[in-house]
Design a protein around this motif. Structure first.
Motif, PDB file in Angstrom:
ATOM      1  N   UNK A  43     -44.959  21.776  25.363  1.00 62.85           N
ATOM      2  CA  UNK A  43     -45.623  20.735  24.590  1.00 62.85           C
ATOM      3  C   UNK A  43     -46.957  21.158  24.014  1.00 62.85           C
ATOM      4  N   UNK A  44     -47.463  22.296  24.455  1.00 66.05           N
ATOM      5  CA  UNK A  44     -48.779  22.745  24.017  1.00 66.05           C
ATOM      6  C   UNK A  44     -48.747  23.157  22.555  1.00 66.05           C
ATOM      7  N   UNK A  45     -49.768  22.749  21.824  1.00 67.75           N
ATOM      8  CA  UNK A  45     -49.903  23.153  20.427  1.00 67.75           C
ATOM      9  C   UNK A  45     -51.033  24.170  20.352  1.00 67.75           C
ATOM     10  N   UNK A  46     -50.696  25.388  19.982  1.00 63.73           N
ATOM     11  CA  UNK A  46     -51.692  26.440  19.849  1.00 63.73           C
ATOM     12  C   UNK A  46     -52.338  26.380  18.475  1.00 63.73           C
ATOM     13  N   UNK A  47     -53.561  26.922  18.325  1.00 66.28           N
ATOM     14  CA  UNK A  47     -54.279  26.814  17.057  1.00 66.28           C
ATOM     15  C   UNK A  47     -53.500  27.317  15.841  1.00 66.28           C
ATOM     16  N   UNK A  48     -52.779  28.415  15.988  1.00 69.85           N
ATOM     17  CA  UNK A  48     -52.065  28.960  14.825  1.00 69.85           C
ATOM     18  C   UNK A  48     -50.963  28.018  14.337  1.00 69.85           C
TER      19      UNK A  48
END
Length: 191
Positions: A132-137
């Motif tokens: 579920x994590x959204x990374x910056x890229x």
């Protein structure tokens, strides 16, 4: 010294962190680093007003949040900040499915109004399900697809990147009432 009033609208899902962000910045520049407890603002206190002086003049920033009142659709914002919760994938999905469409259909000047994307709750990135994590890229790519002018992220709880995000919002807000407007000349910038 010339005075300007700038209307800034924060759009985004409930509980994505907009009120906490506004509450933290309302406590003043010395408290942006997250060293003191947050005293949450009430929705009925809108607009949240910040007065800033710069070399270009005096600015009254009026921040409005979508949570209350429902009359936010009647505003004529100079700047729109679309917010999402970095720890909730649905919040990122709603960024494009709900909030960008809402912005473009509600505000006739949406084609020339600067739009920023702000990822909130950066402090929760490591605590959630890895799927579920959204990374910056990934969020930056979504912001580019939306034709946003800038992508930023921060944590109002810890203060991480909060001064930088607030400064970017203020710079864009100042430009939004200038002769050439606050939109970037092309492409989303990462701040």
């Amino acid at each position: 010294m010339e005075e300007h009033t700038v209307t800034i609208l924060l759009l985004g899902d409930e509980r994505c962190g907009k009120t906490t962000f506004l509450s933290r910045i309302s406590q003043g520049r010395d408290n942006l680093a997250g060293r003191v407890p947050i005293h949450l603002l009430k929705d009925m206190d809108q607009p949240y007003v910040f007065e800033i002086r710069s070399r270009k003049g005096k600015y009254r920033f009026e921040f409005h949040d979508t949570s209350s009142p429902e009359t936010w659709r009647l505003l004529e914002p100079n700047l729109v900040v679309i917010c999402f919760d970095i720890s909730q994938r649905l919040s990122l999905i709603n960024l494009t499915r709900v909030w960008v469409k809402e912005f473009r259909t509600t505000f006739p000047a949406g084609d020339v109004t600067p739009m920023l994307v702000l990822g909130l709750k950066r402090d929760l990135r490591s605590e959630t399900d890895p799927n579920g994590i959204i990374y910056p890229q990934e969020a930056y790519a979504v912001a580019q697809q939306m034709r946003a002018d800038k992508y930023m992220e921060c944590s109002a709880v810890t203060g991480e990147l909060l001064p930088e995000a607030f400064d970017d919002i203020c710079r864009t807000a100042v430009e939004s009432v200038s002769e050439h407007g606050g939109q970037s000349e092309g492409g989303c910038q990462v701040m």
